[in-house]
Motif scaffolding. Structure first.
Motif, short mmCIF file in Angstrom:
data_model
loop_
_atom_site.label_atom_id
_atom_site.label_comp_id
_atom_site.label_asym_id
_atom_site.label_seq_id
_atom_site.Cartn_x
_atom_site.Cartn_y
_atom_site.Cartn_z
N LEU A 186 0.82 -1.21 0.00
CA LEU A 186 0.00 0.00 0.00
C LEU A 186 0.85 1.26 0.00
N GLU A 187 1.99 1.22 0.70
CA GLU A 187 2.84 2.41 0.73
C GLU A 187 3.40 2.72 -0.66
N SER A 208 1.87 2.10 -3.47
CA SER A 208 0.76 2.68 -4.24
C SER A 208 0.56 4.14 -3.86
N ILE A 209 0.59 4.41 -2.55
CA ILE A 209 0.39 5.80 -2.10
C ILE A 209 1.52 6.69 -2.61
N LEU A 218 0.54 7.47 -6.17
CA LEU A 218 -0.68 8.30 -6.23
C LEU A 218 -0.40 9.73 -5.77
N ALA A 219 0.52 9.87 -4.83
CA ALA A 219 0.82 11.21 -4.30
C ALA A 219 1.58 12.06 -5.31
N ARG A 256 -6.92 14.74 -4.64
CA ARG A 256 -6.02 13.61 -4.38
C ARG A 256 -5.42 13.70 -2.98
N LEU A 277 -5.95 10.88 -0.12
CA LEU A 277 -4.84 10.11 0.48
C LEU A 277 -4.76 10.35 1.98
N ASN A 278 -5.10 11.55 2.43
CA ASN A 278 -5.16 11.78 3.88
C ASN A 278 -6.20 10.88 4.53
N LEU A 285 -7.38 8.06 3.28
CA LEU A 285 -6.94 6.66 3.18
C LEU A 285 -5.93 6.33 4.27
N ARG A 286 -4.95 7.21 4.47
CA ARG A 286 -3.94 6.96 5.50
C ARG A 286 -4.57 6.90 6.89
N LEU A 295 -7.09 -0.80 -4.83
CA LEU A 295 -6.15 0.29 -4.55
C LEU A 295 -4.94 0.24 -5.50
#
Lengths: 182, 182
Positions: free
Chosen positions: A6-7, A9-10, A13-14, A102, A106-107, A109-110, A137
């Protein structure tokens, strides 16, 4: 086989909004407001689509999956909604919105601190049935890449005549990787 | 038919380094240091190639064309030179170099104040013969786009397993637009 992390992917995405902003903000309309013919999309349209997906696709589907599992299918995506949403907006406004939407997603999601067990939970896609949160994801990240891929191809298409013989040698001019409806 | 406009090409060429920097700087190695199998390139390799082209391809060929016309063919590009040039360099270093090389090349190009008549001058490509300066400079811009297109595909490839059923629907996973050697 690559495991989904997941990290990772983030991390991708970021970065997408800033990358597309650096490419497209202030770029002449020749590049950003022309399409590949017929009813294909311009780069402007693609950013509008990405914004609609931030509002209506990935995070809402994540919530449906976590709240309802496979018992409630995700909402089908309305690919024309962006036409209303974006009416009269400049490309620069759309790029600002993409960065804001976005970052907020992401905030959120985290903040959920999803566990490996959460990532294995399943939901129901309206077209291809049972999927895991991990797949959803990971697909969000690759969806970004697919639209960056598309934007580079749309821009290149505008120069198909000016490049003359180079057209036969540059891969982007041979791309047939157009997305299916799903 | 789109006419080639040098300012449009420069507008794009000026943005590519920042766009790739925003995408790739600090991105986990999973994305940047893996290829598409066999002897294909990683995103790191592509940035190295772009730097080699800044040093050895577009601007040197422009100079040969302006100085010698069709009487002297361009030097063939050494696609392996980057392996030596980049040995031991970090991706961040390559991204810094790309920004610096590109800025210097565009400053040089602008300083020449090329006229429409200059853009119609001809040189000799080692593979496809007579080309105009206009075609060469337009191809420089599309070469950037072709490698952005390739990078998005290389990154997406790393997630071909994690995305599960989305792989059939995302265009980047169906791309066959790989560049030929030229």
């Amino acid at each position: 086989m690559t495991e989904h992390n997941l990290e990772d992917s983030i991390a991708l995405l970021a970065r997408t909004p800033a990358s597309l902003d650096a490419l497209l903000r202030g770029l002449p309309d020749l590049w950003t407001r022309r399409n590949e013919g017929g009813d294909t999309w311009t780069a402007y349209d693609v950013i509008g689509h990405l914004n609609h997906c931030e509002r209506a696709d990935w995070m809402p589907r994540t919530r449906i999956l976590l709240d309802h599992g496979e018992s409630r299918p995700f909402e089908p995506l309305d690919r024309l909604a962006q036409i209303q949403e974006n009416r009269g907006k400049t490309l620069e406004r759309l790029l600002d919105e993409f960065a804001e939407l976005r970052a907020a997603n992401l905030n959120q999601l985290r903040s959920w601190n999803l566990t490996p067990a959460d990532l294995e939970k399943r939901g129901r896609h309206p077209a291809f049935g049972s999927v895991t949160l991990s797949q959803l994801l990971a697909a969000w990240a690759v969806h970004d890449l697919s639209h960056m891929h598309q934007i580079s191809r749309i821009l290149a298409y505008q120069y198909r005549e000016p490049i003359g013989p180079w057209g036969r040698f540059l891969g982007v001019m041979q791309c047939n990787g157009h997305s299916a409806q799903a």
